[in-house]
Scaffold this motif. Structure first.
Motif, PDB file in Angstrom:
ATOM      1  N   UNK A   1     -70.315  28.423  59.041  1.00 22.47           N
ATOM      2  CA  UNK A   1     -69.198  27.801  58.743  1.00 22.47           C
ATOM      3  C   UNK A   1     -68.287  28.735  57.844  1.00 22.47           C
ATOM      4  N   UNK A   2     -68.634  29.536  57.085  1.00 24.97           N
ATOM      5  CA  UNK A   2     -67.792  30.699  56.751  1.00 24.97           C
ATOM      6  C   UNK A   2     -67.094  31.806  57.272  1.00 24.97           C
ATOM      7  N   UNK A   3     -68.101  32.143  58.322  1.00 28.64           N
ATOM      8  CA  UNK A   3     -67.527  33.115  59.466  1.00 28.64           C
ATOM      9  C   UNK A   3     -66.540  32.819  60.319  1.00 28.64           C
ATOM     10  N   UNK A   4     -66.659  31.714  60.917  1.00 25.35           N
ATOM     11  CA  UNK A   4     -65.642  31.156  61.566  1.00 25.35           C
ATOM     12  C   UNK A   4     -64.449  30.538  61.086  1.00 25.35           C
ATOM     13  N   UNK A   5     -64.796  30.030  59.755  1.00 24.88           N
ATOM     14  CA  UNK A   5     -63.289  29.624  58.979  1.00 24.88           C
ATOM     15  C   UNK A   5     -62.547  30.925  58.669  1.00 24.88           C
ATOM     16  N   UNK A   6     -63.078  31.771  58.347  1.00 28.57           N
ATOM     17  CA  UNK A   6     -62.467  33.250  58.022  1.00 28.57           C
ATOM     18  C   UNK A   6     -61.744  33.691  59.176  1.00 28.57           C
ATOM     19  N   UNK A   7     -62.408  33.578  60.328  1.00 28.98           N
ATOM     20  CA  UNK A   7     -61.876  33.946  61.598  1.00 28.98           C
ATOM     21  C   UNK A   7     -60.587  32.915  61.977  1.00 28.98           C
ATOM     22  N   UNK A   8     -60.562  31.617  61.480  1.00 24.24           N
ATOM     23  CA  UNK A   8     -59.216  30.767  61.674  1.00 24.24           C
ATOM     24  C   UNK A   8     -58.450  31.079  60.815  1.00 24.24           C
ATOM     25  N   UNK A   9     -58.650  31.543  59.546  1.00 27.75           N
ATOM     26  CA  UNK A   9     -57.722  31.948  58.549  1.00 27.75           C
ATOM     27  C   UNK A   9     -57.017  33.060  58.972  1.00 27.75           C
ATOM     28  N   UNK A  10     -57.675  34.040  59.468  1.00 26.25           N
ATOM     29  CA  UNK A  10     -57.223  35.478  60.098  1.00 26.25           C
ATOM     30  C   UNK A  10     -56.193  35.352  61.174  1.00 26.25           C
ATOM     31  N   UNK A  11     -56.593  34.506  62.204  1.00 24.14           N
ATOM     32  CA  UNK A  11     -56.114  34.818  63.452  1.00 24.14           C
ATOM     33  C   UNK A  11     -55.242  33.354  63.792  1.00 24.14           C
ATOM     34  N   UNK A  12     -55.446  32.317  63.246  1.00 22.23           N
ATOM     35  CA  UNK A  12     -54.288  31.167  63.799  1.00 22.23           C
ATOM     36  C   UNK A  12     -52.957  31.629  63.213  1.00 22.23           C
ATOM     37  N   UNK A  13     -52.743  32.023  62.145  1.00 25.76           N
ATOM     38  CA  UNK A  13     -51.227  32.369  61.864  1.00 25.76           C
ATOM     39  C   UNK A  13     -50.703  33.285  62.570  1.00 25.76           C
ATOM     40  N   UNK A  14     -51.647  34.137  63.195  1.00 24.74           N
ATOM     41  CA  UNK A  14     -51.180  35.176  64.127  1.00 24.74           C
ATOM     42  C   UNK A  14     -50.833  34.886  65.536  1.00 24.74           C
ATOM     43  N   UNK A  15     -51.566  33.838  65.939  1.00 27.65           N
ATOM     44  CA  UNK A  15     -51.542  33.020  67.186  1.00 27.65           C
ATOM     45  C   UNK A  15     -50.104  32.270  67.317  1.00 27.65           C
ATOM     46  N   UNK A  16     -50.058  31.678  66.154  1.00 26.82           N
ATOM     47  CA  UNK A  16     -48.948  30.646  66.116  1.00 26.82           C
ATOM     48  C   UNK A  16     -47.541  31.442  65.689  1.00 26.82           C
TER      49      UNK A  16
END
Length: 345
Positions: free
Chosen positions: A278-293
């Motif tokens: 849960x934490x590992x994938x959550x950290x990936x979202x926190x890192x990459x979603x702003x970059x993607x958007x």
């Protein structure tokens, strides 16, 4: 081995348990004999391996180093498609296996590759996969290989990244060349897309050179890991067309030889392992979603459109999968288990 039954499947519950177990002085040391287990996995350390890495550390901590779980990366012990074969001949004691690498070896587990299953968040993933792993057909799948499930690596739902005009509605997928495997690929064919197959290492170049119009990966960590945002123009943010399943499995013979206190310890640590993912994938979202958007156009679909996707590209494939497998195992029962666990969580 049965998974621990979660009375409350929530981040709060898992986080509290993980915190309590990790605090010095609160978790009793587990006495026992020296045990050395080998864990087989392909590739290098990454989000997928966060669970066994945490488990190895905690087993050593709780037993004063007497229960050693050593992870062998990069196909040192076995190729990814042959980890179950290694289990059968007792070559090692634990591994990650993926259903899509060997569909014929774990046919009941292939239900997790069907499109548009009701896995809307991480809590649902825990509920669905926990119920599925207890189904007799899945248990039988693994027992044929002298293996038992421990927990899932909880691969996130797939999403697409692509070039050209963003597909805002069903018709927009017609004719697109998409890299998508399993049930996701079949679903996209139902929409008129042209399914392609290529190794993950080739998708960046495929998008860059116009060989593929869109590619699917577990969202967001895999897209970011392969830097697809550098060559894509858009991404789907909530299509959730499907996923796959890569459980952590244990060698049945080795597990049966463990003293009871070590078996109990493995069960006690299971919610921690889930929470690590849960934490590992959550950290990936926190890192990459702003970059993607920031760099790409995000395509989102309203509820009505997603329901239409499921009706056109999901339900027919569910029915066909049941029809193709019903004489081999309780395919309808397996699918019902997934649907019930997903809708009830």
């Amino acid at each position: 081995m049965k998974r621990i039954k979660h009375a409350v499947c929530s981040a709060v519950a898992a986080g509290l348990l993980s915190g309590l177990l990790a605090q010095p002085g609160l978790a009793a040391n587990v006495e026992g004999p020296s045990v050395f287990w080998k864990f087989s996995v392909w590739g290098k350390s990454r989000a997928l391996t966060a669970g066994p890495e945490h488990l190895a550390a905690r087993l050593a901590e709780e037993t004063d180093g007497k229960f050693q779980l050593k992870i062998f990366y990069g196909n040192q012990l076995s190729k990814a498609k042959e980890n179950l074969d290694g289990m059968k001949v007792n070559a090692f004691e634990a591994a990650i296996v993926c259903n899509f690498y060997h569909p014929a070896k774990t046919p009941a587990l292939m239900v997790m590759s069907l499109p548009f299953l009701p896995i809307k968040n991480f809590d649902t993933s825990i509920a669905v996969r926990g119920a599925l792993y207890d189904h007799p057909a899945v248990v039988a799948d693994l027992e044929r290989w002298n293996a038992i499930t421990y927990t899932s690596t909880h691969l996130p739902q797939y999403e697409f990244m692509g070039t050209g005009e963003p597909p805002q509605k069903l018709d927009d997928w017609n004719g697109l060349r998409v890299r998508a495997g399993g049930g996701v690929g079949l679903a996209m064919e139902k929409l008129g897309a042209v399914r392609q197959s290529m190794p993950a290492t080739e998708v960046y170049t495929a998008l860059q050179r116009g060989i593929a119009d869109a590619v699917s990966f577990p969202f967001t960590y895999a897209h970011g890991a392969y830097k697809l945002q550098e060559v894509a123009k858009w991404f789907t943010g909530n299509l959730q067309p499907g996923t796959a399943d890569c459980p952590i499995v244990l060698n049945k013979t080795a597990h049966e030889k463990l003293p009871q206190q070590y078996k109990d310890l493995l069960q006690t640590l299971l919610p921690e392992v889930d929470n690590v993912y849960r934490t590992a994938y959550g950290k990936a979202d926190e890192k990459y979603l702003p970059i993607f958007r920031e760099a790409l156009t995000e395509v989102t679909y309203d509820a009505a459109t997603r329901e239409e996707f499921q009706k056109v590209a999901g339900e027919p494939i569910w029915r066909q999968w049941v029809a193709d497998n019903q004489e081999k195992f309780d395919a309808q029962g397996v699918l019902d288990t997934v649907m019930s666990a997903g809708s009830g969580s």
